[in-house]
Write a protein that holds these residues in place. Sequence first.
Motif, PDB file in Angstrom:
ATOM      1  N   ALA A  77      39.644  26.974  43.841  1.00  0.00           N
ATOM      2  CA  ALA A  77      40.886  26.269  43.053  1.00  0.00           C
ATOM      3  C   ALA A  77      42.256  27.104  42.865  1.00  0.00           C
ATOM      4  O   ALA A  77      43.386  26.862  43.245  1.00  0.00           O
ATOM      5  N   VAL A  78      41.873  28.505  42.729  1.00  0.00           N
ATOM      6  CA  VAL A  78      42.719  29.688  42.525  1.00  0.00           C
ATOM      7  C   VAL A  78      43.667  29.815  43.888  1.00  0.00           C
ATOM      8  O   VAL A  78      44.695  29.809  44.205  1.00  0.00           O
ATOM      9  N   ASP A  79      42.387  29.849  45.047  1.00  0.00           N
ATOM     10  CA  ASP A  79      43.094  30.069  46.404  1.00  0.00           C
ATOM     11  C   ASP A  79      43.955  28.930  46.532  1.00  0.00           C
ATOM     12  O   ASP A  79      44.884  29.010  47.560  1.00  0.00           O
ATOM     13  N   ALA A  80      43.359  27.629  46.387  1.00  0.00           N
ATOM     14  CA  ALA A  80      44.120  26.397  46.766  1.00  0.00           C
ATOM     15  C   ALA A  80      45.766  26.477  46.127  1.00  0.00           C
ATOM     16  O   ALA A  80      46.548  25.998  46.610  1.00  0.00           O
ATOM     17  N   ILE A  81      45.714  26.952  44.910  1.00  0.00           N
ATOM     18  CA  ILE A  81      47.065  27.079  44.229  1.00  0.00           C
ATOM     19  C   ILE A  81      47.874  27.998  44.979  1.00  0.00           C
ATOM     20  O   ILE A  81      49.084  27.648  44.972  1.00  0.00           O
ATOM     21  N   ARG A  82      47.599  29.135  45.286  1.00  0.00           N
ATOM     22  CA  ARG A  82      48.143  29.827  46.221  1.00  0.00           C
ATOM     23  C   ARG A  82      48.545  29.336  47.524  1.00  0.00           C
ATOM     24  O   ARG A  82      49.758  29.574  47.797  1.00  0.00           O
ATOM     25  N   LEU A  84      48.263  33.326  35.347  1.00  0.00           N
ATOM     26  CA  LEU A  84      47.358  32.905  34.016  1.00  0.00           C
ATOM     27  C   LEU A  84      46.120  33.077  34.426  1.00  0.00           C
ATOM     28  O   LEU A  84      45.153  33.505  33.962  1.00  0.00           O
ATOM     29  N   PHE A  85      45.826  32.770  35.671  1.00  0.00           N
ATOM     30  CA  PHE A  85      44.181  32.089  36.007  1.00  0.00           C
ATOM     31  C   PHE A  85      43.699  32.884  37.305  1.00  0.00           C
ATOM     32  O   PHE A  85      42.632  32.830  37.489  1.00  0.00           O
ATOM     33  N   ASP A  86      44.628  33.900  38.033  1.00  0.00           N
ATOM     34  CA  ASP A  86      44.184  34.614  39.078  1.00  0.00           C
ATOM     35  C   ASP A  86      43.508  35.878  38.692  1.00  0.00           C
ATOM     36  O   ASP A  86      44.338  36.821  38.292  1.00  0.00           O
ATOM     37  N   ASP A  87      42.342  36.240  38.631  1.00  0.00           N
ATOM     38  CA  ASP A  87      41.737  37.361  37.763  1.00  0.00           C
ATOM     39  C   ASP A  87      42.165  38.479  38.949  1.00  0.00           C
ATOM     40  O   ASP A  87      42.153  39.743  38.329  1.00  0.00           O
ATOM     41  N   ASP A  88      42.570  38.477  40.143  1.00  0.00           N
ATOM     42  CA  ASP A  88      42.843  39.603  40.965  1.00  0.00           C
ATOM     43  C   ASP A  88      44.201  39.905  40.562  1.00  0.00           C
ATOM     44  O   ASP A  88      44.416  41.321  41.077  1.00  0.00           O
ATOM     45  N   ALA A  89      44.992  39.205  39.779  1.00  0.00           N
ATOM     46  CA  ALA A  89      46.442  39.877  39.202  1.00  0.00           C
ATOM     47  C   ALA A  89      46.105  40.687  38.105  1.00  0.00           C
ATOM     48  O   ALA A  89      47.270  41.224  37.800  1.00  0.00           O
ATOM     49  N   HIS A  90      44.911  40.703  37.757  1.00  0.00           N
ATOM     50  CA  HIS A  90      44.719  41.460  36.231  1.00  0.00           C
ATOM     51  C   HIS A  90      43.798  42.391  36.507  1.00  0.00           C
ATOM     52  O   HIS A  90      42.609  42.361  36.416  1.00  0.00           O
ATOM     53  N   PRO A  91      44.082  43.804  37.087  1.00  0.00           N
ATOM     54  CA  PRO A  91      43.016  44.776  37.107  1.00  0.00           C
ATOM     55  C   PRO A  91      42.111  44.952  36.068  1.00  0.00           C
ATOM     56  O   PRO A  91      42.452  45.005  34.844  1.00  0.00           O
ATOM     57  N   GLY A  92      40.619  44.856  36.181  1.00  0.00           N
ATOM     58  CA  GLY A  92      39.735  45.312  34.980  1.00  0.00           C
ATOM     59  C   GLY A  92      39.267  43.744  34.594  1.00  0.00           C
ATOM     60  O   GLY A  92      38.143  43.690  33.938  1.00  0.00           O
ATOM     61  N   ARG A  93      39.755  42.597  34.886  1.00  0.00           N
ATOM     62  CA  ARG A  93      39.451  41.232  34.465  1.00  0.00           C
ATOM     63  C   ARG A  93      38.283  40.766  35.538  1.00  0.00           C
ATOM     64  O   ARG A  93      38.679  41.059  36.930  1.00  0.00           O
ATOM     65  N   GLY A  94      37.179  40.389  35.031  1.00  0.00           N
ATOM     66  CA  GLY A  94      36.300  39.797  36.078  1.00  0.00           C
ATOM     67  C   GLY A  94      36.691  38.665  36.848  1.00  0.00           C
ATOM     68  O   GLY A  94      37.475  37.966  36.409  1.00  0.00           O
ATOM     69  N   ARG A  95      36.379  38.462  38.200  1.00  0.00           N
ATOM     70  CA  ARG A  95      36.583  37.475  38.947  1.00  0.00           C
ATOM     71  C   ARG A  95      36.008  35.952  38.496  1.00  0.00           C
ATOM     72  O   ARG A  95      34.822  36.202  38.346  1.00  0.00           O
ATOM     73  N   THR A  96      36.782  35.018  38.501  1.00  0.00           N
ATOM     74  CA  THR A  96      36.087  33.499  38.329  1.00  0.00           C
ATOM     75  C   THR A  96      35.566  33.210  39.643  1.00  0.00           C
ATOM     76  O   THR A  96      35.971  33.320  40.779  1.00  0.00           O
ATOM     77  N   GLN A  97      34.283  32.854  39.598  1.00  0.00           N
ATOM     78  CA  GLN A  97      33.608  32.389  40.511  1.00  0.00           C
ATOM     79  C   GLN A  97      33.805  30.871  40.946  1.00  0.00           C
ATOM     80  O   GLN A  97      34.185  30.276  40.237  1.00  0.00           O
TER      81      GLN A  97
END
Length: 286
Positions: free
Chosen positions: A156-161, A273-286
Amino acid sequence: MHHHRLVLNGPPPAVARLVDDLRAAGAEGITREPPVRLVWTTAHASAVEALCARHRRVVVGVERFETLGAELERLVVCGREATVLERRAFADEELAPLGPEALRRVALGVAAMPVALGSGLAGTALDDALLVGPALGRLCAAAGDPLAVERPPRAAVDAIRALAAVALTVGANASAPASDAELAFERSWRLAQAAAFAAQDAWWARPDDDDWPEWLMFLLSCAAGVVESCAACLHRPPPDVKSLIAEHHATADEQLDHAAGLLTIVTLQALTLFDDDAHPGRGRTQ
């Protein structure tokens, strides 16, 4: 990087010599008939002034901005003289920003997406609607059950992008770019403007800033607004009525540009808010 749109005026031989130098330096032409227009991306903003200093018989109108910069600058350059006509900030810098570093990563990720150009319907509003529709459908399919999770799945994050990249193209199309190079300029300018607005507290602060179902509904609403504006562009009023509307209200093309801009802003905010790759150290959403 700094993006420039140039309009050249002067004696044809002098203009032709400056065009040759600009092309040799990496500029791309938009139109060949007077006034000649080009776009140019440079590492330094002053590259235009430096080149024009050797071509004193040509007057150059310049629109320029920096990648994800805060303002658009308009100036006139003639030889060694440069006159600034306007510096226009994209947004109010006094408001509290939304994660500027994360937002910048998100915006650069959108800029790196392949440019979708549609099915070749001569740049009509229907072509724009057919760009938005599949991108919106992919988001709906990837969202799954938004009430069952606190954060969107990675698909879903990829689809938003991808939806953000489409919104940029639709907004750029509203200005009727004359070439692929001018389309790229318009997309970059709209991305910088949208990022500036997206960062501002007034545009994103809500009681539940990370409520995924609420954000998903907001994204769907904004995308539907773009499609509705496309439909309005296809059903234009008679010329006399259109002139009256343009004098007192936004035209159908302006409404489409605004709707595409709003969708770009909202997609950037959601990604921040929701893309974990934008926040170093945050785990990726599966």
